[in-house]
Scaffold this active site. Structure first.
Site, PDB file in Angstrom:
ATOM      1  N   LYS A  96      72.077  32.210  -1.294  1.00  0.00           N
ATOM      2  CA  LYS A  96      70.881  32.403  -0.557  1.00  0.00           C
ATOM      3  C   LYS A  96      69.563  32.734  -1.387  1.00  0.00           C
ATOM      4  O   LYS A  96      69.821  33.206  -2.476  1.00  0.00           O
ATOM      5  CB  LYS A  96      71.188  33.683   0.362  1.00  0.00           C
ATOM      6  CG  LYS A  96      72.595  33.599   1.367  1.00  0.00           C
ATOM      7  CD  LYS A  96      72.472  32.682   2.360  1.00  0.00           C
ATOM      8  CE  LYS A  96      71.657  33.504   3.513  1.00  0.00           C
ATOM      9  NZ  LYS A  96      71.404  32.712   4.698  1.00  0.00           N
ATOM     10  N   HIS A 113      71.993  29.586 -14.032  1.00  0.00           N
ATOM     11  CA  HIS A 113      71.717  28.148 -13.629  1.00  0.00           C
ATOM     12  C   HIS A 113      72.416  27.222 -14.441  1.00  0.00           C
ATOM     13  O   HIS A 113      72.006  27.315 -15.801  1.00  0.00           O
ATOM     14  CB  HIS A 113      70.433  28.017 -13.180  1.00  0.00           C
ATOM     15  CG  HIS A 113      70.128  26.509 -12.626  1.00  0.00           C
ATOM     16  ND1 HIS A 113      70.562  26.371 -11.144  1.00  0.00           N
ATOM     17  CD2 HIS A 113      70.029  25.501 -12.964  1.00  0.00           C
ATOM     18  CE1 HIS A 113      70.373  25.146 -10.897  1.00  0.00           C
ATOM     19  NE2 HIS A 113      70.060  24.387 -11.887  1.00  0.00           N
ATOM     20  N   ASP A 154      65.257  29.224  -8.918  1.00  0.00           N
ATOM     21  CA  ASP A 154      65.169  28.682 -10.310  1.00  0.00           C
ATOM     22  C   ASP A 154      63.877  28.576 -10.842  1.00  0.00           C
ATOM     23  O   ASP A 154      63.595  27.654 -11.768  1.00  0.00           O
ATOM     24  CB  ASP A 154      66.063  27.390 -10.303  1.00  0.00           C
ATOM     25  CG  ASP A 154      67.430  27.444  -9.697  1.00  0.00           C
ATOM     26  OD1 ASP A 154      67.966  26.335  -8.923  1.00  0.00           O
ATOM     27  OD2 ASP A 154      67.836  28.556  -9.759  1.00  0.00           O
ATOM     28  N   GLU A 183      78.777  29.606 -20.078  1.00  0.00           N
ATOM     29  CA  GLU A 183      77.868  30.290 -18.944  1.00  0.00           C
ATOM     30  C   GLU A 183      78.296  31.798 -18.773  1.00  0.00           C
ATOM     31  O   GLU A 183      77.170  32.614 -19.004  1.00  0.00           O
ATOM     32  CB  GLU A 183      77.934  29.719 -17.866  1.00  0.00           C
ATOM     33  CG  GLU A 183      77.045  30.273 -16.816  1.00  0.00           C
ATOM     34  CD  GLU A 183      77.156  29.384 -15.278  1.00  0.00           C
ATOM     35  OE1 GLU A 183      78.094  28.672 -15.008  1.00  0.00           O
ATOM     36  OE2 GLU A 183      76.123  29.740 -14.624  1.00  0.00           O
TER      37      GLU A 183
HETATM   38  C1  GRF Z   1      78.608  28.479 -12.062  1.00  0.00           C
HETATM   39  O1  GRF Z   1      78.128  27.390 -12.918  1.00  0.00           O
HETATM   40  C2  GRF Z   1      77.288  28.921 -11.286  1.00  0.00           C
HETATM   41  O2  GRF Z   1      75.933  28.834 -12.115  1.00  0.00           O
HETATM   42  C3  GRF Z   1      77.171  27.897 -10.104  1.00  0.00           C
HETATM   43  O3  GRF Z   1      78.548  27.748  -9.774  1.00  0.00           O
HETATM   44  C4  GRF Z   1      79.511  28.041 -10.834  1.00  0.00           C
HETATM   45  C5  GRF Z   1      80.710  28.855 -10.524  1.00  0.00           C
HETATM   46  O4  GRF Z   1      80.320  30.160 -10.484  1.00  0.00           O
HETATM   47  N1  GRF Z   1      76.442  28.491  -9.337  1.00  0.00           N
HETATM   48  P1  GRF Z   1      80.992  31.412 -10.051  1.00  0.00           P
HETATM   49  O5  GRF Z   1      82.700  31.066 -10.749  1.00  0.00           O
HETATM   50  O6  GRF Z   1      81.207  31.477  -8.395  1.00  0.00           O
HETATM   51  O7  GRF Z   1      80.617  32.530 -10.837  1.00  0.00           O
END
Ligand code: GRF
Length: 201
Positions: A96, A113, A154, A183
């Site tokens: 969201k 991101h 973003d 990440e």
């Molecule tokens: C991540 O790369 C995040 O940036 C994207 O979904 C992937 C998994 O996120 N939105 P998570 O495991 O739910 O934290």
């Protein structure tokens, strides 16, 4: 160094919650002088909610189902964060848009991101959609961007970026799998950097 109190983090997440898990684990091992005080998700069945509950962290399901008007949802998110004394907000795989009331009340909001913004960002560009666009675009490089959240998806100021090469036989899935742990690391070090530069506690 004074034993300053841990910074309270509120996490907004919609999916699996592995980024949330990385933050919780970092707090637990002392890599972040912080603690997650609430997890808000627009998906009551999300992995993020389950992970928080397993760690006895308060959770809250707030979505278009609980609040039919975006303005009311925005106020509910802000109220929930305030109730849990949140000082820094992290959106980690949150689908969201963060509303104006929340952004005004919580000026420090950090997002992760899985691309080198401004490439492959904006509405609808999340998770596998991003990796698919990178592969289909024939990019030789992708990466991760951690940035401040503003009114648009973003587009906020960058906190940190990590370029990651796209390998010859990469698929969106192999790319995603290789990027995710990186990440997690970049998100934790970026939150630490923001805490260190924020007003002394
Ligand atoms: C991540 O790369 C995040 O940036 C994207 O979904 C992937 C998994 O996120 N939105 P998570 O495991 O739910 O934290």
């Amino acid at each position: 160094m004074s034993d300053a109190r841990p910074v309270n983090i509120g996490v907004l997440a919609s999916h699996t919650g592995t980024n949330l898990q990385a933050i919780m684990d970092a707090c637990k091992r002392g890599a972040l002088p912080a603690r997650v005080t609430v997890v808000i998700s627009n998906n009551s069945q999300s992995g993020a909610i389950a992970r928080a509950a397993a760690a006895d962290i308060p959770t809250c399901h707030l979505s278009g189902k609980t609040h039919h008007w975006d303005g009311a949802l925005d106020v509910a998110v802000a109220e929930t964060l305030a109730t849990h004394d949140v000082q820094i907000v992290v959106t980690a795989g949150y689908m969201k848009k963060v509303g104006p009331v929340t952004r005004k009340r919580f000026p420090v909001i950090i997002n992760t991101h899985p691309a080198l913004l401004p490439k492959h960002g904006g509405q609808g560009m999340y998770g596998m959609h991003v990796h698919r666009a990178v592969i289909e675009g024939g990019d030789s490089e992708t990466g991760i961007t951690v940035h401040y959240v503003t009114a648009e998806y973003d587009t906020g100021p960058t906190i940190a970026q990590l370029p990651i090469p796209v390998l010859a036989h990469d698929t969106p899935e192999t790319l995603a799998a290789r990027m995710l742990p990186l990440e997690h690391e970049l998100l934790v070090t970026s939150i630490s950097k923001v805490i260190d530069t924020a007003a002394p506690r």
